[in-house]
Design an enzyme around this catalytic site. Structure first.
Site, PDB file in Angstrom:
ATOM      1  N   SER A 191      -2.116 -13.215   6.277  1.00 48.60           N
ATOM      2  CA  SER A 191      -2.495 -12.323   7.380  1.00 48.60           C
ATOM      3  C   SER A 191      -3.096 -11.020   6.862  1.00 48.60           C
ATOM      4  O   SER A 191      -3.795 -10.320   7.605  1.00 48.60           O
ATOM      5  CB  SER A 191      -1.316 -12.076   8.322  1.00 48.60           C
ATOM      6  OG  SER A 191      -0.206 -11.582   7.640  1.00 48.60           O
TER       7      SER A 191
ATOM      8  N   ASP B 117      -4.360  -6.504  -7.992  1.00 48.28           N
ATOM      9  CA  ASP B 117      -3.864  -5.240  -7.432  1.00 48.28           C
ATOM     10  C   ASP B 117      -5.032  -4.483  -6.805  1.00 48.28           C
ATOM     11  O   ASP B 117      -6.131  -4.412  -7.380  1.00 48.28           O
ATOM     12  CB  ASP B 117      -3.196  -4.399  -8.521  1.00 48.28           C
ATOM     13  CG  ASP B 117      -2.339  -3.285  -7.947  1.00 48.28           C
ATOM     14  OD1 ASP B 117      -1.109  -3.336  -8.086  1.00 48.28           O
ATOM     15  OD2 ASP B 117      -2.917  -2.346  -7.335  1.00 48.28           O
TER      16      ASP B 117
ATOM     17  N   ASN C 249       8.823  -2.492 -11.352  1.00 48.53           N
ATOM     18  CA  ASN C 249       9.353  -1.210 -10.897  1.00 48.53           C
ATOM     19  C   ASN C 249      10.474  -1.474  -9.896  1.00 48.53           C
ATOM     20  O   ASN C 249      10.351  -2.356  -9.040  1.00 48.53           O
ATOM     21  CB  ASN C 249       8.242  -0.380 -10.247  1.00 48.53           C
ATOM     22  CG  ASN C 249       7.157   0.009 -11.245  1.00 48.53           C
ATOM     23  OD1 ASN C 249       7.442   0.267 -12.404  1.00 48.53           O
ATOM     24  ND2 ASN C 249       5.917   0.032 -10.788  1.00 48.53           N
TER      25      ASN C 249
ATOM     26  N   GLN D  60       8.973   2.029  -7.374  1.00 44.49           N
ATOM     27  CA  GLN D  60       8.679   0.878  -6.509  1.00 44.49           C
ATOM     28  C   GLN D  60       8.232   1.358  -5.137  1.00 44.49           C
ATOM     29  O   GLN D  60       8.926   2.147  -4.500  1.00 44.49           O
ATOM     30  CB  GLN D  60       9.928  -0.011  -6.369  1.00 44.49           C
ATOM     31  CG  GLN D  60       9.661  -1.273  -5.559  1.00 44.49           C
ATOM     32  CD  GLN D  60      10.885  -2.186  -5.478  1.00 44.49           C
ATOM     33  OE1 GLN D  60      11.994  -1.804  -5.847  1.00 44.49           O
ATOM     34  NE2 GLN D  60      10.675  -3.386  -4.971  1.00 44.49           N
TER      35      GLN D  60
ATOM     36  N   VAL E 150       6.569  -1.111  -2.885  1.00 42.66           N
ATOM     37  CA  VAL E 150       6.607  -2.285  -2.002  1.00 42.66           C
ATOM     38  C   VAL E 150       7.910  -3.034  -2.286  1.00 42.66           C
ATOM     39  O   VAL E 150       8.148  -3.467  -3.420  1.00 42.66           O
ATOM     40  CB  VAL E 150       5.396  -3.218  -2.227  1.00 42.66           C
ATOM     41  CG1 VAL E 150       5.491  -4.432  -1.303  1.00 42.66           C
ATOM     42  CG2 VAL E 150       4.089  -2.468  -1.986  1.00 42.66           C
TER      43      VAL E 150
ATOM     44  N   HIS F  80       7.878  -7.834  -7.515  1.00 38.86           N
ATOM     45  CA  HIS F  80       6.579  -8.193  -8.070  1.00 38.86           C
ATOM     46  C   HIS F  80       6.536  -7.807  -9.533  1.00 38.86           C
ATOM     47  O   HIS F  80       7.037  -6.754  -9.926  1.00 38.86           O
ATOM     48  CB  HIS F  80       5.437  -7.519  -7.303  1.00 38.86           C
ATOM     49  CG  HIS F  80       5.633  -6.065  -7.029  1.00 38.86           C
ATOM     50  ND1 HIS F  80       6.520  -5.603  -6.087  1.00 38.86           N
ATOM     51  CD2 HIS F  80       5.068  -4.970  -7.586  1.00 38.86           C
ATOM     52  CE1 HIS F  80       6.485  -4.273  -6.068  1.00 38.86           C
ATOM     53  NE2 HIS F  80       5.622  -3.868  -6.978  1.00 38.86           N
TER      54      HIS F  80
ATOM     55  N   HIS G  89       4.031  -6.713 -12.381  1.00 39.29           N
ATOM     56  CA  HIS G  89       2.679  -6.239 -12.686  1.00 39.29           C
ATOM     57  C   HIS G  89       2.276  -6.835 -14.035  1.00 39.29           C
ATOM     58  O   HIS G  89       3.045  -6.755 -15.003  1.00 39.29           O
ATOM     59  CB  HIS G  89       2.645  -4.716 -12.861  1.00 39.29           C
ATOM     60  CG  HIS G  89       2.954  -3.917 -11.640  1.00 39.29           C
ATOM     61  ND1 HIS G  89       1.969  -3.284 -10.900  1.00 39.29           N
ATOM     62  CD2 HIS G  89       4.123  -3.608 -11.029  1.00 39.29           C
ATOM     63  CE1 HIS G  89       2.531  -2.621  -9.898  1.00 39.29           C
ATOM     64  NE2 HIS G  89       3.841  -2.792  -9.957  1.00 39.29           N
TER      65      HIS G  89
HETATM   66  P1  AMP Z   1       4.969  -0.847  -6.998  1.00 36.08           P
HETATM   67  O1  AMP Z   1       4.579   0.604  -6.936  1.00 36.08           O
HETATM   68  O2  AMP Z   1       5.541  -1.283  -8.318  1.00 36.08           O
HETATM   69  O3  AMP Z   1       5.859  -1.219  -5.820  1.00 36.08           O
HETATM   70  O4  AMP Z   1       3.628  -1.658  -6.886  1.00 36.08           O
HETATM   71  C1  AMP Z   1       2.990  -1.919  -5.678  1.00 36.08           C
HETATM   72  C2  AMP Z   1       1.559  -2.261  -6.011  1.00 36.08           C
HETATM   73  O5  AMP Z   1       0.988  -2.893  -4.889  1.00 36.08           O
HETATM   74  C3  AMP Z   1       0.692  -1.059  -6.365  1.00 36.08           C
HETATM   75  O6  AMP Z   1       0.160  -1.211  -7.676  1.00 36.08           O
HETATM   76  C4  AMP Z   1      -0.418  -1.105  -5.297  1.00 36.08           C
HETATM   77  O7  AMP Z   1      -1.679  -0.729  -5.795  1.00 36.08           O
HETATM   78  C5  AMP Z   1      -0.378  -2.561  -4.863  1.00 36.08           C
HETATM   79  N1  AMP Z   1      -0.856  -2.828  -3.516  1.00 36.08           N
HETATM   80  C6  AMP Z   1      -0.542  -2.148  -2.389  1.00 36.08           C
HETATM   81  N2  AMP Z   1      -1.170  -2.703  -1.324  1.00 36.08           N
HETATM   82  C7  AMP Z   1      -1.880  -3.763  -1.811  1.00 36.08           C
HETATM   83  C8  AMP Z   1      -2.745  -4.738  -1.220  1.00 36.08           C
HETATM   84  N3  AMP Z   1      -2.997  -4.743   0.103  1.00 36.08           N
HETATM   85  N4  AMP Z   1      -3.329  -5.650  -2.029  1.00 36.08           N
HETATM   86  C9  AMP Z   1      -3.097  -5.644  -3.355  1.00 36.08           C
HETATM   87  N5  AMP Z   1      -2.270  -4.771  -3.971  1.00 36.08           N
HETATM   88  C10 AMP Z   1      -1.683  -3.836  -3.212  1.00 36.08           C
END
Ligand code: AMP
Ligand code: ZN
Length: 112
Positions: free
Chosen positions: A12, A29, A85, A92, A94, A98, A100
């Site tokens: 989505s 990313d 993270n 962190q 999100v 995940h 990286h």
């Molecule tokens: P963190 O800060 O470790 O939680 O990493 C979250 C990562 O998600 C960051 O590097 C963001 O650049 C990446 N991110 C956020 N939104 C999106 C998206 N829509 N598509 C791809 N990556 C994203």
């Protein structure tokens, strides 16, 4: 309300796919910090490594194996970094586990 990465997994929210299998999805990313910056996320929602139980051990290991496979496919023979993270102090943003995968340039240590 589904989390951001659950919405990316269900399609989505669009993303650039890199790899997928039954357990995980890897995508570019949106704000890359290195020439190669890929996120590997489990299809099953788990908020963070701090929320993962022993039952998630093989899943967390699989995410890292996938990172290494992608690094091989991208030719990152000089090395790369995998990062998870966790929480506010860990940076962190999100809340869906995940890994990286960062590579393609020399990465400084220690991180900020
Ligand atoms: P963190 O800060 O470790 O939680 O990493 C979250 C990562 O998600 C960051 O590097 C963001 O650049 C990446 N991110 C956020 N939104 C999106 C998206 N829509 N598509 C791809 N990556 C994203
Ligand atoms: Zn999620």
């Amino acid at each position: 309300m589904s989390c951001l990465f659950c919405q990316i997994i269900d399609g989505s929210i669009p993303s650039k796919p890199i790899y997928q299998d039954d357990e995980c999805y890897a995508f570019a990313d949106i704000n890359p910090q290195a020439p190669v910056h890929i996120l590997i996320v489990p299809r099953k929602h788990v908020a963070s490594i701090a929320h993962a139980g022993k039952e998630h051990n093989s899943l967390v290991g699989h995410l890292h194996w996938v990172a290494a496979e992608i690094a091989r496919s991208k030719g990152l023979v000089e090395g790369y970094r995998t990062v998870i993270n966790t929480g506010e102090h860990g940076g962190q943003t999100v809340e869906h586990i995940h890994v990286h995968l960062l590579g393609g340039r020399h990465l400084a240590w220690p991180p900020g």
